[in-house]
Each structure stands twice: as structure tokens, then as C-alpha cells.
Design an enzyme around this catalytic site. Structure first.
Site, mmCIF file in Angstrom:
data_model
loop_
_atom_site.group_PDB
_atom_site.id
_atom_site.type_symbol
_atom_site.label_atom_id
_atom_site.label_comp_id
_atom_site.label_asym_id
_atom_site.label_seq_id
_atom_site.Cartn_x
_atom_site.Cartn_y
_atom_site.Cartn_z
ATOM 1 N N GLU A 128 0.812 -1.222 0.000
ATOM 2 C CA GLU A 128 0.000 0.000 0.000
ATOM 3 C C GLU A 128 0.846 1.273 0.000
ATOM 4 O O GLU A 128 0.467 2.280 -0.610
ATOM 5 C CB GLU A 128 -0.942 -0.005 1.209
ATOM 6 N N GLN A 145 -7.870 -2.823 -0.358
ATOM 7 C CA GLN A 145 -8.726 -4.013 -0.448
ATOM 8 C C GLN A 145 -9.740 -3.993 0.705
ATOM 9 O O GLN A 145 -10.907 -4.288 0.520
ATOM 10 C CB GLN A 145 -7.873 -5.273 -0.408
ATOM 11 N N HIS A 173 -10.805 -6.657 9.418
ATOM 12 C CA HIS A 173 -11.541 -6.471 8.161
ATOM 13 C C HIS A 173 -12.829 -5.689 8.424
ATOM 14 O O HIS A 173 -13.789 -5.806 7.673
ATOM 15 C CB HIS A 173 -11.909 -7.818 7.523
#
Ligand code: TPP
Length: 659
Positions: free
Chosen positions: A398, A420, A465
Site C-alpha cells: 500500500e 482491499q 476487516h
């Protein structure tokens, strides 16, 4: 030291000599000024000049160079006006950063130089972006980026070389191997024998030069760059040299063995080259004297102007305005009445696709976004429509990719970087908060980059996440943040963010992707940035929220028919709509701020503080907040529900109404 002039003319040899003499004489003067307390700090590159000068002279003038703190020779070889350079170091208004940043921390597109941020390694990702832009534009240009041997320990160095390797980017990654990183000797910094060996691991070519031999540096870079322009690819160029002075002047060199100093003093790049030129009959004593005199005079003249130049005049408005490239949004309405039903996710995809059509200079970068279409399928079919040049799968890196976004901006392009999952932005955090956010304010370089952030909980995806991390960026001047809650805004705000030449974080809630849909315009349109929307009108209290909070508030209010709430969807978090919040509080006299992010130091804290300061007399009750628990996000659905604020919303509304 062995010099080989090959077929280089006297003119080239003399130019290189003068190239070495200028930074050396400037430095000698600076050391005197430092002792006189007329300048504040100095990072010396004495003894290493042949690398910066040789490389800069070997490249074309319009090829970008990204130097470090010891590379004065890059700046002088690009013929930067000395008075402006000195004024930059003095922090006066004549300098390149209006007194906002120090020393070599600036760039100038006029001279095709992008200066460093203090963090060293991030330069490499930016270089990738510049090289990518050159490649996409078919320019046949090389980009060069400097590293100290110590800085190569940073992940940024690795990430950027790896990206350049898989994308065949024409970047020269220079490592000035000078024995020390501050006080740390090489054997405590890395184990490799040579950086050329590291190149093997990246599958690229590594070349080693004597960094004190200007002819060798010049000739090597020249021939490498000729090849790289024809056949784009990265090269790792290791220049062996030595740091002859302290890390900076105040820190000294006590830890450096005297013997080493003596050995390397004999290898001085200027004195040896001078001796060679005298022997070759290219120069004589008189030439040396007259050149030295002429350069010293230019230095003195530059210093006079710099010392006389004005200190910057502090002006609050200018300081704030310069955060961003000036841009006045003109909201674009859809051309026709054509509409269709779109889920939240389709609206994002639709906006992105139309922006790709509208801006041929827009490049998309992210993990698995090409043929695979991204893990959420937002860019499904984009490769077929726009090609692999503009829809780029990236390695898992990243930082390099966000940095590359800034590099693309340097070359007038636009970038969309897809995280993502928003959680992974931590790996690109430095590039966002220190490079994207600050470069316009520091030296006028806009960062035309939108970072897409699939965010939020509710999918039992655990602590890594599911995070809401908008507050990390909300605190950073120089960024804009949008956070749509419905398909119409999702498309319009994404288009608006891409249109604006400034850096954006675009938050998209994953749970909304496929759970909500709406009839929205088929044409391209934009939504006003910085404008909240009243989702429900009411009189008893104002619920100020965004993202998933808008849906929670609407749902919970259905179970409280006796209370009438004004629901404000902020839509933009930075800059947030103070006027809308003020109007709502004035109308309802009670305010509740709701967000999915955790409570402490969250966006609600800022809004609450602002309401207290500006709307105190309109309030009938304290401003209240409902937010997630101050813990990481748990995996098990029952724990996740307990973490999220929705379950506490109703009772908080009742508490506020009872007050
Ligand atoms: C990320 C980061 N960590 C620490 C520092 C502090 N620092 C500045 S320069 C430096 C040493 C750099 O050594 P090297 O890369 O070998 O370059 P040199 O100074 O030898 O030219 C350190 C530790 C920094 N600027 N950035």
C-alpha cells in the site's frame, strides 16, 4: 583513483568539474556560516558530491530526480537560482516553501526535482509513480531516486523496487553506500555484502560504481539511462562512498574510526578529479582559480539576496488556503432523465467507470482489481474497457502504491487507489498523512489521489476487516473525506472526489454494498462536497450521523413514533457542514451524534465540541454521543453487535429527551 574519459570532450569534463566545485564551495561557505550562527542546521554531503552531480548531469534536464538530504549537487546541477536555494534554507518568503519546510524538503517541477519528506524511503514510491506516468505517456524518460544505505532498511525501499520490477518502470534506485546511517555502521544496518546482491532478489539488474569517481558515475548513468529509455526497466545502482562529516554538523563523527576518515580523505572526489584534469591538461591552476572566484562571487551574491529576503508574513487565511490546490466545485447534474436501479456497489462501480471515461489521465491501482475485478467486483470488466495500463493490479504494498499516486500527480495524472479493506490503509498511512496531505501546502504540488476505503463492521469479519478508521485521517490537515450512505451519493461523491485535484479518502461501507439499492441517474453527475443532507425532518432532537449511522437512526426512529428527529447525513466528514449542523441544533435544541467508529477521539468528539462552543445558547440538553465501544472489533456476531452502537441508540435518544 582511475579516471577513464572515454570519448568525452573537454567541454563535458569541464562541466563535470564545475558541477563538483559549486556544491563544494557552497558547503564550505555554509560551514563558516554555521559557526557564525547565521544558519541553523547543516547536512553535509562533502565527499559524496560525485554521485549527485554525475547522475544529474547524465540525465536529461526534464527527467525527474528525487534527492535526499546530502544531495545538494542535484539542486545545483539543475541550475537552481542560488538565492532561492539559500532563501529556502533560511526559511524566508523567497524560498521554495514560503518558510513552511526546511533544508532540502521541497520540490520544483520547473527543475524536475521532487524533494524528500523526512521519512526517507517514501521517495521511492513517488518515483515509481513519476516513472509510470512517463511510461503511460510514452515519453521514454528515466526517473532517479536517491537512498542512503540506512534508508534501505525501510519497507518503502523494498516495496517500491518490487513494484518497479513487476511493472518494468524506468527508475534508477540509487543507494549511496556511505558506511553509516546516523551513527549506526553498515554491519548493524544490513547483512548483504553489496546492494547489487539485493537486485538479484528483485529480479532486476544491479550495478556498482565508485561513487567518488565522477567520470565513472556519469558514464554509468548515461549508458544505463540510454538503455532504460529504449527498454524500460528499473536498475539498482549502488554508489560506494563515505560520509566525511557528521550526520549533521551538530552530531559530530566521534564514532567513526580515524583510520577510515584518513583513507577516505585520500579519495576525495573533487581533489582527485582536479588532479586528473590538470594531468590531462584540460585545466590549469589559473582555470581553477578563476572558476573558484567566479563561483564564490555567485554564492556571495546569492547569500546577500537570501539574507535580505523577507521573513514570511504569517496569515491564517493563506496558511489554510494553501492546504489545497484551488478548486471550485461546480456541481454537475445528470444530462438526461435516464435512471436505473442500482445497488450501492453498482453505483460506485458506475461512477468509477464514468470517471474513467471522463478522465483519460485517471489510473486505477489496487490489489486484484484488474482481471479479477477486485475482491468486491467493483472494477469487474474494467480491464476490457480501459486496458491494463490504466487498471493496474498491484503487489501487496500500500505504501508504494499511494506514493505512486503522488508521483502520477507530479506528472499531471489522476489516481484512484483501492484499499482491499480500509483496515490495510495502515500500510500506506505515512504516504497519506505525510505525503498526500502535505505536499501542496509544503511546495505547491497537488496530490490528485482518491483512496477508496471499503470500511465498516456487521459482517463478522473480525478486528482487521471491519474497522472504521476515518478519525485517523479526520485529524490530518490537507485531506478531504467523504462517506456516502446511499447509492445516489456514492456515485456522485466518488465522481466529485475524482474531479477535485486534491487528496480524498472515500469511505464505502461494505455492508451497504449489496443491501441497499435505489433508482439513480444513469448519466455522470457529482454531489456537492462539504454539504450535509437532511434525511428526515423533525423538531425534538437532531441526530447527526453518516454512513451506516443514517440507516440505524432511520430504523430506530421508527420504533419511537412519539419523538420527531431531524436526521442529518453529513456525507462529507472533512470539511464537515457546520452550517447544516448549526441549523439543525437551532431548530431542535438537542443534538445526538452517532457513528460506527469508536467513541474516544472520534468525529463525534469534534462535532460535539464545536456545537458546545458555537451553539451553546440553542441547547436545552448536553450534546450526547453514541458510538462503538472503545475496543477492537470482535469477530463473533453477538460480540460484534454488542460492540456496535445500534443497540444503545434507542436508550440514548430517550435519555437525551428526558434531560
Ligand atoms: C522513518 C525515519 N526514521 C528515522 C529517521 C531519522 N534519520 C534521519 S536520517 C537518518 C540516517 C539515514 O541514514 P542513510 O539512509 O544511510 O543516509 P545518510 O544520512 O547516511 O546519507 C535517520 C536515522 C528518519 N528521518 N526517518
Amino acid at each position: 583513483m582511475h579516471f577513464n574519459r572515454k570519448k568525452y570532450s573537454d567541454k563535458v569534463l569541464l562541466d563535470l568539474y564545475e558541477g563538483l566545485l559549486v556544491p563544494r564551495l557552497i558547503e564550505e561557505k555554509m560551514l563558516i556560516l554555521l559557526r557564525q550562527n547565521r544558519i541553523s542546521k547543516w547536512f553535509s554531503g562533502i565527499g559524496q558530491e560525485a554521485i549527485a552531480v554525475g547522475l544529474t548531469k547524465a540525465l536529461d534536464e526534464d527527467e525527474y530526480i528525487l534527492p535526499m538530504h546530502r544531495n545538494l549537487g542535484v539542486f545545483t546541477s539543475r541550475k537552481m537560482p542560488l538565492e532561492k536555494l539559500f532563501a529556502q534554507w533560511q526559511g524566508t518568503s523567497l524560498g521554495y516553501t514560503k518558510g513552511r519546510d526546511r533544508s532540502f524538503h521541497f520540490g520544483t517541477n520547473q527543475h524536475h526535482i521532487v524533494g524528500m519528506i523526512s521519512h526517507l524511503g517514501p521517495q521511492n514510491g513517488v518515483a515509481d509513480g513519476i516513472a509510470l506516468a512517463s511510461l503511460l505517456k510514452g515519453e521514454k524518460k528515466v526517473t532517479a531516486v536517491f537512498n542512503g544505505d540506512g534508508g534501505t532498511s525501510e519497507g518503502d525501499f523494498h516495496e517500491a523496487i518490487n513494484v518497479a520490477a513487476v511493472w518494468d518502470l524506468p527508475v534508477i534506485f540509487i543507494v549511496e553506500n556511505n558506511g553509516y546511517g546516523l551513527s549506526t555502521p553498515s554491519n548493524e544496518q544490513f547483512r548483504c555484502k553489496s546492494f547489487v546482491d539485493k537486485a538479484i532478489g528483485y529480479g532486476i539488474e544491479g550495478v556498482q560504481v565508485d561513487g567518488n569517481n565522477i567520470l565513472e558515475v556519469y558514464d554509468t548513468v548515461r549508458s544505463l539511462s540510454i538503455q532504460m529509455r529504449k527498454k524500460p526497466r528499473p536498475i539498482l545502482l549502488e554508489a560506494i562512498t563515505f560520509r566525511m562529516r557528521g550526520h549533521e554538523e551538530a552530531s559530530g563523527t566521534k564514532y567513526v574510526p580515524k583510520k577510515l576518515m584518513e583513507e577516505w580523505a585520500k579519495k576525495d572526489p573533487l581533489h582527485n578529479y582536479e588532479k586528473y584534469l590538470l594531468k590531462e591538461g584540460v585545466i590549469d591552476k589559473e582555470f581553477i582559480d578563476s572558476s573558484t572566484k567566479r563561483i564564490k562571487k555567485a554564492i556571495d551574491e546569492g547569500l546577500t539576496v537570501a539574507f535580505e529576503s523577507k521573513a514570511p508574513e504569517p496569515q491564517e487565511q493563506t496558511e489554510l488556503e494553501d492546504l489545497f490546490q484551488s478548486f471550485e466545485q461546480k456541481t454537475i447534474l445528470p444530462k438526461s432523465k435516464k435512471t436505473s436501479e442500482k445497488r450501492f456497489i453498482d453505483a460506485i462501480s458506475d461512477g468509477l467507470r464514468q470517471s474513467m471515461d471522463r478522465y483519460p489521465n485517471l489510473v486505477l491501482m489496487g490489489q486484484d482489481i484488474a482481471e479479477y475485478g477486485g475482491v468486491f467486483k467493483i472494477t469487474d470488466g474494467f480491464v476490457q474497457a480501459f486496458g491494463k495500463g490504466r487498471v493496474r493490479n498491484t503487489p501487496i504494498c500500500e505504501s508504494a502504491i499511494v506514493g505512486a499516486g503522488l508521483g502520477l500527480s507530479v506528472k499531471g495524472m489522476k489516481a484512484m487507489v483501492e484499499m482491499q479493506f480500509a483496515d490495510f490503509v495502515t500500510e500506506g498511512f505515512n504516504q497519506i498523512v505525510n505525503n498526500l496531505a502535505k505536499s501542496h501546502w509544503r511546495w505547491g504540488q497537488n496530490a490528485d489521489v482518491v483512496v477508496r476505503m471499503p470500511t465498516g463492521a456487521g459482517t463478522a469479519a473480525g478486528p482487521f476487516h471491519s474497522q472504521s478508521n476515518e478519525a485517523w485521517f479526520f485529524h490530518t490537515p490537507g485531506l478531504k473525506i467523504v462517506y456516502p450512505s446511499n447509492p445516489y451519493d456514492a456515485k456522485g461523491l466518488l465522481n466529485a472526489a475524482i474531479e477535485d485535484p486534491n487528496p480524498y479518502l472515500y469511505f464505502e461501507h461494505k455492508l451497504l454494498y449489496r443491501s441497499i439499492k435505489d433508482i439513480i441517474p444513469g448519466d455522470y453527475y457529482t454531489v456537492d462536497v462539504g454539504k450535509a443532507k437532511t434525511v428526515a425532518a423533525g423538531n425534538d432532537l437532531s441526530i447527526i450521523t453518516y454512513g451506516m449511522g443514517v440507516h440505524w437512526a432511520s430504523e430506530v426512529m421508527k420504533s419511537l413514533p412519539e419523538i420527531s428527529a431531524e436526521i442529518i447525513d453529513l456525507r462529507t466528514l472533512l470539511p464537515w457542514d457546520k452550517e447544516a449542523v448549526h441549523d439543525a441544533v437551532k431548530k431542535t435544541n438537542r443534538a445526538l451524534i452517532l457513528h460506527e467508529d469508536t467513541m474516544t477521539g472520534g468525529i463525534g468528539a469534534e462535532i460535539s465540541a464545536w456545537i458546545n462552543e458555537h451553539c451553546f445558547e440553542d441547547l436545552d440538553a448536553p450534546v450526547m454521543r453514541v458510538a462503538s465501544l472503545d475496543t477492537p472489533i470482535p469477530f463473533a456476531p453477538v460480540l460484534e453487535n454488542n460492540f456496535l452502537p445500534k443497540g444503545r441508540l434507542k436508550s440514548k435518544i430517550e435519555e437525551l429527551m428526558r434531560y
